[in-house]
Each structure stands twice: as structure tokens, then as C-alpha cells.
Motif scaffolding. Structure first.
Motif, short mmCIF file in Angstrom:
data_model
loop_
_atom_site.label_atom_id
_atom_site.label_comp_id
_atom_site.label_asym_id
_atom_site.label_seq_id
_atom_site.Cartn_x
_atom_site.Cartn_y
_atom_site.Cartn_z
N LEU A 49 0.92 -1.32 0.14
CA LEU A 49 0.00 0.08 -0.06
C LEU A 49 0.88 1.20 -0.12
O LEU A 49 0.41 2.18 -0.73
CB LEU A 49 -1.09 -0.03 1.16
N ILE A 50 1.99 1.23 0.72
CA ILE A 50 2.90 2.56 0.83
C ILE A 50 3.35 2.65 -0.49
O ILE A 50 3.48 3.73 -1.28
CB ILE A 50 4.17 2.01 1.85
N ALA A 51 3.89 1.31 -1.49
CA ALA A 51 4.59 1.87 -2.54
C ALA A 51 3.39 2.15 -3.62
O ALA A 51 3.45 2.98 -4.57
CB ALA A 51 4.95 0.39 -3.11
N GLU A 52 2.17 1.57 -3.53
CA GLU A 52 1.24 1.75 -4.52
C GLU A 52 0.74 3.18 -4.43
O GLU A 52 0.19 3.90 -5.35
CB GLU A 52 -0.17 0.88 -4.10
N ASN A 53 0.90 3.84 -3.46
CA ASN A 53 0.33 5.34 -3.04
C ASN A 53 1.51 6.31 -3.20
O ASN A 53 1.36 7.38 -2.84
CB ASN A 53 -0.41 5.46 -1.72
N ASN A 54 2.68 5.64 -3.53
CA ASN A 54 4.04 6.42 -3.80
C ASN A 54 4.20 7.22 -2.48
O ASN A 54 4.50 8.50 -2.38
CB ASN A 54 3.79 7.47 -4.88
#
Length: 80
Positions: free
Chosen positions: A27-32
Motif C-alpha cells: 500500500l505504501i508503494a502503490e500510493n507512492n
């Protein structure tokens, strides 16, 4: 910067802490949010009777692999 800490002690591990960490990483990566959110692990927080122990800065939450997305939306996305 928000600091998320997930318990990786034995009791939380049994309750799914690894899945919680993996979902939070995704989720952290997906939301940059790599620049705005720091994800770390710790051992027992002393509240083992609940779900996986997670703190966001100094606020405590009990998270399960099933409610990580809701937790992330309310407690992380809303604050960055």
C-alpha cells in the motif's frame, strides 16, 4: 514523516503480522508514500490479546490481515 511500527513478536506473528507488513509495504508503494511513511518492526508491545499490534507515530492500533486496507485508508492516507 509518519512512522508505522508493526509487532513481529511470536504472538502477533501467529495472528498474521507478516501479512500485515507485506500489505502495508504494498500500500505504501502503490500510493507512492515511500518518502512520507517509514515502516519498521518491533518486538512485543505488551497488548498481545488483541490483533497484530501496530503504532502510527505514538497511536496504538490492533490490525488484522483482513482490515489492513481500511486501517491504511483511515490512519495513514488521511494523515499524509
Amino acid at each position: 514523516m509518519l512512522k508505522i511500527t508493526v509487532c513481529i513478536g511470536s504472538s502477533c506473528h501467529i495472528k498474521g503480522s507478516r501479512q500485515v507488513v507485506e500489505q502495508l509495504q504494498y500500500l505504501i508503494a502503490e500510493n507512492n508514500l515511500g518518502e512520507k511513511v517509514e515502516l519498521g518492526g518491533t518486538f512485543c508491545m505488551g497488548k498481545c490479546q488483541q490483533g497484530v499490534c501496530v503504532t502510527v507515530n505514538d497511536s496504538f492500533y490492533s490490525v488484522t490481515p483482513e482490515n489492513v486496507a481500511d486501517f491504511f485508508a483511515k490512519e495513514v492516507l488521511a494523515k499524509v
